[in-house]
Design a protein around this motif. Structure first.
Motif, PDB file in Angstrom:
ATOM      1  N   LEU A  60       0.815  -1.205   0.000  1.00 34.35           N
ATOM      2  CA  LEU A  60       0.000   0.000   0.000  1.00 34.35           C
ATOM      3  C   LEU A  60       0.849   1.255   0.000  1.00 34.35           C
TER       4      LEU A  60
ATOM      5  N   ASP B 126     -11.700   5.384  -1.847  1.00 37.37           N
ATOM      6  CA  ASP B 126     -10.256   5.453  -2.096  1.00 37.37           C
ATOM      7  C   ASP B 126      -9.642   4.083  -2.317  1.00 37.37           C
TER       8      ASP B 126
ATOM      9  N   ARG C 150      -8.682   1.875  -0.071  1.00 33.27           N
ATOM     10  CA  ARG C 150      -7.497   1.754   0.756  1.00 33.27           C
ATOM     11  C   ARG C 150      -7.889   1.429   2.192  1.00 33.27           C
TER      12      ARG C 150
ATOM     13  N   ARG D  57      -2.523   5.671   6.153  1.00 27.28           N
ATOM     14  CA  ARG D  57      -3.412   5.656   4.993  1.00 27.28           C
ATOM     15  C   ARG D  57      -2.731   4.878   3.878  1.00 27.28           C
ATOM     16  N   GLY D  58      -3.366   3.815   3.427  1.00 28.61           N
ATOM     17  CA  GLY D  58      -2.765   2.986   2.396  1.00 28.61           C
ATOM     18  C   GLY D  58      -3.012   3.519   0.999  1.00 28.61           C
ATOM     19  N   ALA D  59      -2.301   2.943   0.049  1.00 27.13           N
ATOM     20  CA  ALA D  59      -2.550   3.210  -1.361  1.00 27.13           C
ATOM     21  C   ALA D  59      -3.651   2.273  -1.854  1.00 27.13           C
ATOM     22  N   PRO D  60      -4.234   2.526  -3.018  1.00 26.68           N
ATOM     23  CA  PRO D  60      -5.329   1.683  -3.515  1.00 26.68           C
ATOM     24  C   PRO D  60      -4.914   0.223  -3.671  1.00 26.68           C
TER      25      PRO D  60
ATOM     26  N   ILE E  36       0.474  -0.776   5.648  1.00 24.00           N
ATOM     27  CA  ILE E  36      -0.199   0.521   5.650  1.00 24.00           C
ATOM     28  C   ILE E  36       0.769   1.598   6.150  1.00 24.00           C
TER      29      ILE E  36
END
Length: 216
Positions: free
Chosen positions: A7, A126, A128, A145-148, A158
């Motif tokens: 992520l 998002d 995520r 906050r993770g990436a998609p 994460i």
């Protein structure tokens, strides 16, 4: 074999539901913004509003757990302080529509009482995972906050960052420190949370590991 989602990519995928505005007839009253917003929400794809398969990936985390915590920041000589008396209770928060997990941890860390409140969820918009914690050691929220993501997996990585209040030593006070939580769901009865920091000019290092074994 455990499958891993990375992520940390910078790309983002945003899914927007578009709704055409009705054509007003002669003499008709123009729609109020609240009415338009209500129609937009009603017309949005259901998978953007309700919990889905990525939430179900987190189901094995629900329950009451015995947790063993290995904290390398408070340890010396490369050996961690080990806490073996922690109890963790995890539940879906029903009043959020079952979109978010609440984790409450209580026990001791070193010679002091320890408490942590965590909230873990998945944003369908998002795509995520999002993880935020508040504890009795750090005087700031720890937010990740993770990436998609594009598929389900049992290992979630994460990333986040925080302003160091001095936990890494006086040289890092006030510095922005990249961090990363890795959640590894090994089975319905066991999982781990690993926390990594990357101090400026240094490689990433493990600073905290919690091993969860199911009690209930």
């Amino acid at each position: 074999m455990l499958r891993k989602i990375s992520l940390t990519a910078a790309s983002a995928v945003v899914v927007l539901a578009t709704v055409g505005a009705p054509v007003a007839s002669a003499g008709a009253v123009t729609d109020r913004p609240a009415a338009v917003a209500q129609r937009a929400q009603a017309a949005a794809p259901a998978d953007n509003l309700a919990p889905g398969p990525y939430h179900r990936t987190l189901d094995p985390l629900v329950g009451t757990w015995k947790a063993v915590k290995y904290n390398y920041i408070l340890g010396t000589g490369g050996k961690p302080i080990v806490s073996r008396d922690m109890t963790v209770r995890v539940r879906w928060i029903s009043k959020t529509g079952g979109r978010f997990l609440e984790e409450k941890t209580e026990g001791t860390l070193g010679d002091r009482a320890y408490y942590r409140l965590g909230v873990l969820g998945f944003s369908p918009i998002d795509r995520r995972y999002e993880w935020t914690t508040f504890d009795s050691v750090t005087p700031t929220a720890m937010t990740y906050r993770g990436a998609p993501v594009s598929d389900e997996a049992s290992v979630l990585s994460i990333p986040g960052e925080f302003t160091d209040p001095g936990v890494l030593g006086p040289d890092y006070l006030g510095e922005t420190i990249p961090m990363r939580t890795v959640i590894t769901i090994r089975s319905k009865n066991r999982h781990t949370f690993d926390l990594y920091f990357t101090p400026p000019g240094q490689p990433e290092r493990l600073v905290d590991r919690v091993v969860y074994t199911r009690k209930l």
